[in-house]
Design an enzyme around this catalytic site. Structure first.
Site, PDB file in Angstrom:
ATOM      1  N   LYS A   1       0.864  -1.145  -0.181  1.00 18.48           N
ATOM      2  CA  LYS A   1       0.003   0.045   0.135  1.00 18.48           C
ATOM      3  C   LYS A   1       0.880   1.375  -0.234  1.00 18.48           C
ATOM      4  CE  LYS A   1      -2.247  -1.002   3.748  1.00 18.48           C
ATOM      5  NZ  LYS A   1      -1.310  -2.391   4.134  1.00 18.48           N
TER       6      LYS A   1
ATOM      7  N   ARG B   1     -10.152   0.669   7.902  1.00 22.61           N
ATOM      8  CA  ARG B   1      -9.513  -0.283   8.035  1.00 22.61           C
ATOM      9  C   ARG B   1     -10.628  -1.499   8.698  1.00 22.61           C
ATOM     10  NH1 ARG B   1      -3.871   0.202   8.149  1.00 22.61           N
ATOM     11  NH2 ARG B   1      -2.696  -1.690   9.183  1.00 22.61           N
TER      12      ARG B   1
ATOM     13  N   ARG C   1      11.666  -5.725   4.934  1.00 22.04           N
ATOM     14  CA  ARG C   1      11.384  -4.258   4.777  1.00 22.04           C
ATOM     15  C   ARG C   1      12.392  -3.409   5.526  1.00 22.04           C
ATOM     16  NH1 ARG C   1       5.668  -1.826   5.427  1.00 22.04           N
ATOM     17  NH2 ARG C   1       5.615  -3.060   7.212  1.00 22.04           N
TER      18      ARG C   1
ATOM     19  N   ARG D   1      10.864  -1.511  10.941  1.00 26.64           N
ATOM     20  CA  ARG D   1       9.863  -1.050  11.925  1.00 26.64           C
ATOM     21  C   ARG D   1       9.465  -1.991  12.965  1.00 26.64           C
ATOM     22  NH1 ARG D   1       4.548   0.190   8.150  1.00 26.64           N
ATOM     23  NH2 ARG D   1       3.662  -1.411   9.700  1.00 26.64           N
TER      24      ARG D   1
HETATM   25  P1  AP5 Z   1       0.203   0.387   8.655  1.00 28.67           P
HETATM   26  O1  AP5 Z   1       1.419   1.472   8.494  1.00 28.67           O
HETATM   27  O2  AP5 Z   1      -0.782   0.890   7.629  1.00 28.67           O
HETATM   28  O3  AP5 Z   1       0.704  -0.893   8.252  1.00 28.67           O
HETATM   29  P2  AP5 Z   1       0.121  -2.459   7.442  1.00 28.67           P
HETATM   30  O4  AP5 Z   1      -1.219  -2.021   7.185  1.00 28.67           O
HETATM   31  O5  AP5 Z   1       0.309  -3.351   8.564  1.00 28.67           O
HETATM   32  O6  AP5 Z   1       0.739  -2.214   6.197  1.00 28.67           O
HETATM   33  P3  AP5 Z   1       2.263  -1.852   5.937  1.00 28.67           P
HETATM   34  O7  AP5 Z   1       2.668  -0.577   6.222  1.00 28.67           O
HETATM   35  O8  AP5 Z   1       3.346  -3.159   6.903  1.00 28.67           O
HETATM   36  O9  AP5 Z   1       2.576  -2.932   4.513  1.00 28.67           O
HETATM   37  P4  AP5 Z   1       2.167  -2.025   3.100  1.00 28.67           P
HETATM   38  O10 AP5 Z   1       0.942  -2.442   2.454  1.00 28.67           O
HETATM   39  O11 AP5 Z   1       2.319  -0.513   3.177  1.00 28.67           O
HETATM   40  O12 AP5 Z   1       3.615  -2.380   2.226  1.00 28.67           O
HETATM   41  P5  AP5 Z   1       4.847  -1.340   1.814  1.00 28.67           P
HETATM   42  O13 AP5 Z   1       4.365  -0.759   0.622  1.00 28.67           O
HETATM   43  O14 AP5 Z   1       5.458  -1.180   3.074  1.00 28.67           O
HETATM   44  O15 AP5 Z   1      -0.360   0.453   9.913  1.00 28.67           O
HETATM   45  C1  AP5 Z   1       0.597   0.033  11.053  1.00 28.67           C
HETATM   46  C2  AP5 Z   1      -0.252   0.036  12.389  1.00 28.67           C
HETATM   47  O16 AP5 Z   1      -0.858   1.165  12.457  1.00 28.67           O
HETATM   48  C3  AP5 Z   1      -1.664  -1.340  12.410  1.00 28.67           C
HETATM   49  O17 AP5 Z   1      -1.136  -2.153  12.676  1.00 28.67           O
HETATM   50  C4  AP5 Z   1      -2.547  -0.493  13.218  1.00 28.67           C
HETATM   51  O18 AP5 Z   1      -2.089  -0.795  14.651  1.00 28.67           O
HETATM   52  C5  AP5 Z   1      -2.310   1.047  13.084  1.00 28.67           C
HETATM   53  N1  AP5 Z   1      -3.261   1.671  12.163  1.00 28.67           N
HETATM   54  C6  AP5 Z   1      -2.878   2.246  11.122  1.00 28.67           C
HETATM   55  N2  AP5 Z   1      -4.031   2.674  10.262  1.00 28.67           N
HETATM   56  C7  AP5 Z   1      -4.982   2.205  11.226  1.00 28.67           C
HETATM   57  C8  AP5 Z   1      -6.497   2.376  11.090  1.00 28.67           C
HETATM   58  N3  AP5 Z   1      -6.894   2.860   9.884  1.00 28.67           N
HETATM   59  N4  AP5 Z   1      -7.371   1.689  12.151  1.00 28.67           N
HETATM   60  C9  AP5 Z   1      -6.744   1.646  12.938  1.00 28.67           C
HETATM   61  N5  AP5 Z   1      -5.571   1.201  13.356  1.00 28.67           N
HETATM   62  C10 AP5 Z   1      -4.459   1.624  12.404  1.00 28.67           C
HETATM   63  O19 AP5 Z   1       5.560  -2.766   1.286  1.00 28.67           O
HETATM   64  C11 AP5 Z   1       6.200  -3.806   2.288  1.00 28.67           C
HETATM   65  C12 AP5 Z   1       7.387  -4.268   1.719  1.00 28.67           C
HETATM   66  O20 AP5 Z   1       7.395  -5.131   0.498  1.00 28.67           O
HETATM   67  C13 AP5 Z   1       8.558  -3.152   1.392  1.00 28.67           C
HETATM   68  O21 AP5 Z   1       9.827  -3.599   1.966  1.00 28.67           O
HETATM   69  C14 AP5 Z   1       8.501  -2.829   0.013  1.00 28.67           C
HETATM   70  O22 AP5 Z   1       9.531  -2.434  -0.472  1.00 28.67           O
HETATM   71  C15 AP5 Z   1       8.190  -4.232  -0.679  1.00 28.67           C
HETATM   72  N6  AP5 Z   1       7.341  -4.288  -1.832  1.00 28.67           N
HETATM   73  C16 AP5 Z   1       6.339  -3.184  -1.878  1.00 28.67           C
HETATM   74  N7  AP5 Z   1       5.612  -3.693  -3.233  1.00 28.67           N
HETATM   75  C17 AP5 Z   1       6.235  -4.777  -3.595  1.00 28.67           C
HETATM   76  C18 AP5 Z   1       6.211  -5.594  -4.801  1.00 28.67           C
HETATM   77  N8  AP5 Z   1       5.127  -5.322  -5.705  1.00 28.67           N
HETATM   78  N9  AP5 Z   1       7.129  -6.560  -5.096  1.00 28.67           N
HETATM   79  C19 AP5 Z   1       8.114  -6.636  -4.368  1.00 28.67           C
HETATM   80  N10 AP5 Z   1       8.312  -6.188  -2.952  1.00 28.67           N
HETATM   81  C20 AP5 Z   1       7.508  -5.111  -2.529  1.00 28.67           C
HETATM   82 MG    MG Z   2       2.483   0.949   4.888  1.00 27.40          MG
END
Ligand code: AP5
Ligand code: MG
Length: 222
Positions: free
Chosen positions: A14, A89, A128, A161
């Site tokens: 995302k 979410r 990551r 993280r």
């Molecule tokens: P948040 O920071 O939103 O974390 P998440 O949803 O768990 O998602 P991530 O940030 O871990 O992953 P992402 O989908 O963004 O992937 P990324 O691009 O980094 O939320 C964290 C916490 O905050 C929650 O657990 C909750 O506690 C709280 N929170 C937040 N919003 C909330 C809400 N609305 N309500 C309640 N609580 C809330 O990519 C991941 C990795 O993969 C990176 O290393 C990247 O380089 C790699 N990558 C990305 N795309 C690709 C691809 N196509 N191919 C290969 N590698 C890739």
């Molecule tokens: Mg994220």
């Protein structure tokens, strides 16, 4: 205001996709996760409360999330276009957002579901690395920085993280299934949902996003 929502499990990409869309299409990127991490870093009251939930991989309460979003949206002119990453979410958050958009004459342009098999998610999360200074996202294998541990964009030191450790990752994936997956049906019934296979490399995902959203950069760098 006009909103694009990125929906997907932890690690589905995302943040990476939102960075691409913001760069290509004039959208303002809003990540609730980044906002809470910043509040934790600054040790605000909201940050301390958020930390109690995020540390274990649980969600921050809906009313707190919505208060933060309302406040953030109030900063910008009414015609701003946003890409939301990690919000809404839960179904109650989606309903609160609908109510807010009704009051502000805003609308959701589309909800993009980034589809990624669960075995790929764990690999993405454990590898990551992020830049706390500018928010850039890297991966030790999939998207390594030019110099190990150093942000390509601003030269900051990259970190892992706090919630990217095995036990918390498992909990976050469970919480996604229990509390967030219901949004797929919520937006499907409103004819807003578009599914993208996001299991391929970033360049492929960006190309599909550009095609679906009619953005200028088909073959933009990842
Ligand atoms: P948040 O920071 O939103 O974390 P998440 O949803 O768990 O998602 P991530 O940030 O871990 O992953 P992402 O989908 O963004 O992937 P990324 O691009 O980094 O939320 C964290 C916490 O905050 C929650 O657990 C909750 O506690 C709280 N929170 C937040 N919003 C909330 C809400 N609305 N309500 C309640 N609580 C809330 O990519 C991941 C990795 O993969 C990176 O290393 C990247 O380089 C790699 N990558 C990305 N795309 C690709 C691809 N196509 N191919 C290969 N590698 C890739
Ligand atoms: Mg994220």
């Amino acid at each position: 205001m006009e909103i694009l929502i990125l929906l997907g499990a932890p690690g589905s990409g995302k943040g990476t996709a939102a960075g691409f869309i913001a760069g290509q299409g004039g959208f303002t990127h809003i990540s609730t996760g980044d906002m809470f991490r910043e509040a934790i870093r600054r040790r605000t009251a909201a940050g301390r409360e958020a930390d109690r939930h995020m540390g274990g991989g649980d969600l921050v309460p809906d009313d707190m999330v919505m208060a933060m979003i309302r406040e953030r949206l109030s900063w910008d002119p009414p015609r701003t276009r946003y890409v939301f990453d990690g919000f809404p979410r839960t179904v109650p958050q989606a309903a609160l957002l609908d109510r807010h958009l009704g009051k502000e004459s805003g609308r959701i342009l589309a909800v993009i579901l980034l589809d990624v098999p669960s075995e790929v998610l764990a690999v993405r999360l454990t590898g990551r690395r992020v830049c706390p200074a500018c928010g850039a996202i890297f991966h030790t294998a999939n998207r390594p920085p030019r110099q190990e541990g150093v942000c390509d964009a601003c030269g900051g030191s990259l970190i892992r993280r706090d919630d990217d450790h095995e036990t918390t990752i498992r909990r976050r994936l469970d919480v996604y299934r229990q509390r967030t997956e219901g949004l797929v049906e919520y937006y499907e019934t409103r004819h807003l949902l578009r599914r993208i296979d996001a299991s391929g490399p970033p360049a492929d995902v960006h190309r599909d996003l550009a095609r679906h959203l009619d953005l200028p950069g088909e073959a933009a760098p990842c």
